[in-house]
Design an enzyme around this catalytic site. Sequence first.
Site, short mmCIF file in Angstrom:
data_model
loop_
_atom_site.label_atom_id
_atom_site.label_comp_id
_atom_site.label_asym_id
_atom_site.label_seq_id
_atom_site.Cartn_x
_atom_site.Cartn_y
_atom_site.Cartn_z
N ASP A 37 0.89 -1.16 0.00
CA ASP A 37 0.00 0.00 0.00
C ASP A 37 0.93 1.21 0.00
O ASP A 37 2.11 1.12 0.33
CB ASP A 37 -0.93 -0.02 1.22
CG ASP A 37 -2.13 0.87 1.00
OD1 ASP A 37 -3.14 0.69 1.69
OD2 ASP A 37 -2.07 1.75 0.09
C1 GLC Z 1 -4.23 4.44 -0.29
C2 GLC Z 1 -5.13 3.26 -0.06
C3 GLC Z 1 -5.11 2.27 -1.20
C4 GLC Z 1 -4.91 3.02 -2.50
C5 GLC Z 1 -3.50 3.59 -2.47
C6 GLC Z 1 -3.22 4.49 -3.69
O1 GLC Z 1 -3.66 4.87 0.91
O2 GLC Z 1 -4.99 2.55 1.18
O3 GLC Z 1 -6.35 1.56 -1.18
O4 GLC Z 1 -5.06 2.15 -3.62
O5 GLC Z 1 -3.23 4.31 -1.28
O6 GLC Z 1 -4.00 5.63 -3.62
#
Ligand code: GLC
Length: 663
Positions: free
Chosen positions: A218
């Site tokens: 993430d």
């Molecule tokens: C965010 C989210 C994830 C998302 C990623 C890119 O913090 O937790 O679901 O796809 O970062 O934005």
Amino acid sequence: MFDLNSLTLDEKLTLLTGKDCWRTESLGGKLPEIFMSDGPHGLRTMTEDWKTLPATAFPTLSALGSTWNKVLAKEMGEAIAEEAIERNVDIVLAPGVNIKRTPLCGRNFEYVSEDPCLAGDMAEQYIEGVQSRGIGTSLKHFAANNREFDRLFQSSEVDARTLREIYFPAFERALRAKPWTVMCSYNLLNGVYVSENKKLLDGVLREDFGFDGVIVSDWDAVVDRAKALKATVDLQMPHTDNAFDTLKAAYERGYITDEEIDASVQRLVALAEKVISNKSKRKITRTKEERHELAVKIASEAAVLLKNEGVLPLKEGERIYVGGKPAKTGAFGGGGSSYVESEFKPKDLAECIKECGVNAVYQEAYFSDDGARHGFYNLRGGLARAASADKAVIAVGFDRYTDCEGTDRTTLKLSPIAVEFIRSVAKANPRTIVIVYGGSAVDMSEWIDDVAAVIYANFNGEGGNEAIARVLTGKVNPSGKLQESFPLCLEDTPTGSYRGNGCADVYTERVFVGYRYYDEADMPVLFPFGHGLSYSVFEYGGLSVKEKGGKYEVSFTVKNVSSVAGKEVCQLYIGAKQSMVARPVRELKAFDKIELAAGEKKKVVFTLSLRDFAYYCEELDGWRTENGIYTVSVGGSSRELPLSAELEIKLSADEQPSQRVWA
Ligand code: GLC
């Protein structure tokens, strides 16, 4: 095939971290660059200068979950993929299948259900849909990321059986569609950052579940890039300046090996090759208008008719008062990385009702949202109009500020102003219908007895008000079912207002999550998991359960005994009558949505395996199906199961440990 040996060590280490916020490294064109973009219910593609490009705002995944319609899940995936093709996006960062453990979680609108069977089967179809168009997905957030509070620092403390039975199965089921990537979550699991948790990522996800694709972190979930590599996190996102140096130093001191580096680089190269080889599948089959109409269709099937005391559907010639902010603005979705900037101007619910042939007038009679003034204005006008109408339709609910990534709700109740609005209008006109928008369960106990009908709309995307109008006027027969339990109050939920202590969030309820908890506690709820009314009436019959070659075939019939065509979600639950461990009273193991014309009867057949009857035995470190009697129940809600039968399973004694002999 790309020759790994053509890469230098530095090039390999460079590949292991993103080039920027949304792209992988291409090593100056040696490899194709992969472009990723959120999100689960519509594209949120960012430009270089951080502007979000417009896209179709579909209903959120919790709304999709409320449809229980696997075909729509696939179609939504296809449509989002088609917009990805238009934007040259290679991977859509979706779907999210975290279990809705507490209705306070701010991101619940992004997740499908409190139940892993529903969440996993719907996500599987969504992934099939996206990838059928040559676009990849990222199944997220693995694992046990079930609240937003302190999500980067708090450890989810979960026992092994609960992980296997509740928090892993949605991923296991969705993995059947072979997502190109899996996204590891921010949180710690039992004291170890998920991004450094080799037992979880390499042991469970790769070895046990057979995932052979890329694990992407993430965004900013990696604490130490070298430790994450050893846990088999292949790609750190977004680009992080010190990642290369951390990896190089770790290599030079022998902490990470050539084998570990090459394993991840190989998976990244394979992903790049997959992007290229799947480009031939990229095709656009829907116009923008057709994608909007699909969003409306999904929203109409996501609408859950919770209560109806003879006031719905609305009839031609009736005069309808409409009030409440969402009736004007709609409630497209929650806040955070999944928020879609739609170009579609929300349609006024009253106008949509009129387009469906029923006379309706909107009058603002609700608090201002200009921040400066909270309180009623123009209420008198609104109430007078509501009193003189045949029926009143009022729209209330949560929004992208209350239901948002990075924060959790603090209450299940609507705002006091909204409650007062409901009660004032219901007092003026007892034939009041309330439309509730939101991403998670709502405590309606203060006002539900004052109103004649309630529809839970979810966050239903850009076409939400068109969809609600169709349901209100009977143009669409409601078929949505709750994908999570609606408790009577927050205090009744397994976790209450507890949100961990900033270090650890102990999952003391174990496998008793959602309806598993309320059924075990034999606790009344406002509306049970799987509940949803229809304008039709369905009759179940002819249940048969028989063993066939090591599988168990469950068949039954459903008849539409009304004069209105409709769709029914048939749900099958299993419960062990006795067990060596504490087990939920019943658990969803299969479901299907069927369409029945007036008077039509259909036969439904589900096939179960021994695993569907099993619990996860930590001592045996595996799934265990005990000998004994099981209850097989079928119906249209977890607490309305008109059909049930008993099934005895008798495996040879040698296959399992001794069991208590029941008197
Ligand atoms: C965010 C989210 C994830 C998302 C990623 C890119 O913090 O937790 O679901 O796809 O970062 O934005």
